[in-house]
Design an enzyme around this catalytic site. Structure first.
Site, short mmCIF file in Angstrom:
data_model
loop_
_atom_site.label_atom_id
_atom_site.label_comp_id
_atom_site.label_asym_id
_atom_site.label_seq_id
_atom_site.Cartn_x
_atom_site.Cartn_y
_atom_site.Cartn_z
N ASP A 115 0.36 -2.69 -3.90
CA ASP A 115 0.05 -3.15 -2.24
C ASP A 115 -1.09 -3.21 -2.34
O ASP A 115 -1.85 -4.45 -3.29
CB ASP A 115 -0.23 -1.71 -2.63
N HIS B 296 -3.90 2.11 2.53
CA HIS B 296 -2.65 1.94 2.08
C HIS B 296 -1.72 2.16 0.62
O HIS B 296 -1.30 3.65 0.52
CB HIS B 296 -1.64 1.09 2.69
N SER C 18 7.16 3.61 3.76
CA SER C 18 6.33 3.18 2.40
C SER C 18 5.60 4.45 2.14
O SER C 18 5.27 4.32 1.21
CB SER C 18 4.54 2.88 3.39
#
Length: 400
Positions: A161, A192, A346
């Site tokens: 990621d 994120h 996600s």
């Protein structure tokens, strides 16, 4: 949304052939990287033959630069050697050099490298999380997470990621930095990846609260990267997991884009290497069969559900989806401390990766077979899941 993508709309790649080797074309709307390619070798190629091919590429590239005055290109940048046999390389080549490579009988296909990027992320402050309670309960609306005290102890989660804030209090020293394939900053400057990691192994937000987390950075501060860089991270995670025990490892990829055979092949190599891999289905409300690596059948593809047990309006769907997981307004860790609320497939995917780690802690075995185990304990509750899509929502089997 939290899903990382650039291709709108997504579609199966068309293919062309240049003098023998197949060139996997991306559709209009996909941001390809100028003169950058991923070359995948034939199945079963030996290390010796691969080294010979690489030497030929380097010699031919140098000869073109020196003798022919060819346009300056960087040449071969990175080689891929997955433990399961997948071999290839990425690089910066002009059309004439790619034409030369395509003539080689040992080349399986060539794919143009493409950009991957995070879409806009929804954020809503001060909203309580509900996803954990849903994973541990057979009924919606709960406020308590029921789980076994093993909580994923002994398992390791590779988060491919934007990086992870490994110093965040949520991880209690269980998070480590693994590798960086996108920039020179070993930190999560986007947020994120830390959110994803918190859902997997955070002490408050995590499904597997005692699991170890390894940060594998393939996307920069803007959430931007390339297919070739992502594959580098996938290769590293596979090798590291095999060294430490693949049967105790899970991997999470809350990212994707338009169909990429190279991306799918790399995902399949992770699964073949014995690592359970959870991948986001995507946020475009289309069939996930048209995106990668979500369309790879040997991995666990995850769609997003709401608190009301319905398909999130943004979530992709289709036969390639294995399970649904909570993905709307999910609270988890943010870099620098504290938490934030994000939505997307996600956010759904780390619930599944975390559940995989949780089941490893329970002694349920590891590897890609965990996806079948997760589907067996899932509950049939999702309303309007989408055409030809499962209605199964993950559950940890606590019996509550």
């Amino acid at each position: 949304m939290g899903f990382i993508t650039k291709a709108i709309p997504l579609a199966l790649a068309a293919a062309s052939v240049i003098n023998g080797a197949e060139i996997m074309e991306t559709r209009a709307g996909v941001q390809t990287l100028a003169d950058k390619y991923i070359v995948v070798m034939n199945d079963g190629m030996t290390d010796k033959d691969f080294d010979s091919h690489r030497s030929w590429v380097n010699r031919t590239h140098r000869r073109r630069l020196i003798r022919r005055g060819a346009k300056a290109m960087g040449g071969m940048k990175h080689t891929y050697r997955f433990p399961t046999g997948l071999k290839g390389y990425s690089g910066h080549f002009d059309e004439q050099m790619i034409n030369e490579i395509s003539k080689r009988a040992d080349v399986k296909y060539i794919e143009r490298d493409a950009r991957v990027q995070i879409n806009a992320i929804e954020q809503q402050d001060n909203v309580p999380s509900w996803g954990l309670a849903r994973v541990g309960s057979k009924e919606p609306g709960g406020t308590t997470y029921y789980y076994d005290g093993t909580a994923g102890e002994g398992s390791t989660a590779y988060v491919i990621d934007t990086g992870t804030d490994i110093q965040h209090e949520e991880f209690e020293g269980r998070a480590t930095w693994g590798a960086n394939f996108v920039d020179d900053m070993d930190m999560d400057c986007n947020g994120h990846g830390t959110h994803v990691s918190g859902t997997i192994g955070g002490k408050t937000f995590g499904v597997a609260k005692k699991s170890n987390v390894v940060a594998v950075k393939v996307l920069d501060c803007n959430g931007s990267g390339s297919n070739s860089g992502v594959i580098m991270g996938m290769e590293w995670a596979t090798k590291d997991a095999q060294q430490k025990g693949a049967d105790k490892a899970v991997a999470n990829m809350s990212l994707g884009g338009a169909f990429s055979q190279a991306s799918n092949d790399a995902a399949a190599a992770i699964a073949k290497g014995g690592v359970f891999l959870a991948v986001a289905a995507g946020n475009d409300n289309v069939d996930a069969a048209d995106s990668s690596p979500a369309s790879e059948p040997s991995i666990c593809t995850v769609a997003a559900s709401t608190e009301q047990d319905s398909k999130a309006d943004f979530s992709n769907f289709g036969q390639v989806v294995d399970v649904y997981a909570p993905g709307d307004s999910i609270t988890s860790a943010k870099p620098g401390g504290g938490s934030q609320v994000l939505s997307g497939t996600s956010m759904a995917t780390p619930h599944v990766a975390g559940l995989g780690a949780y089941l490893i802690g329970l002694g349920k075995g590891g590897g890609p077979g965990l996806c079948d185990t997760i589907k067996q304990t899932a509950i049939d509750v999702i309303q309007n899941p989408g055409a030809s899509t499962t209605s199964k929502l993950i559950n940890n089997g606590s019996g509550m």
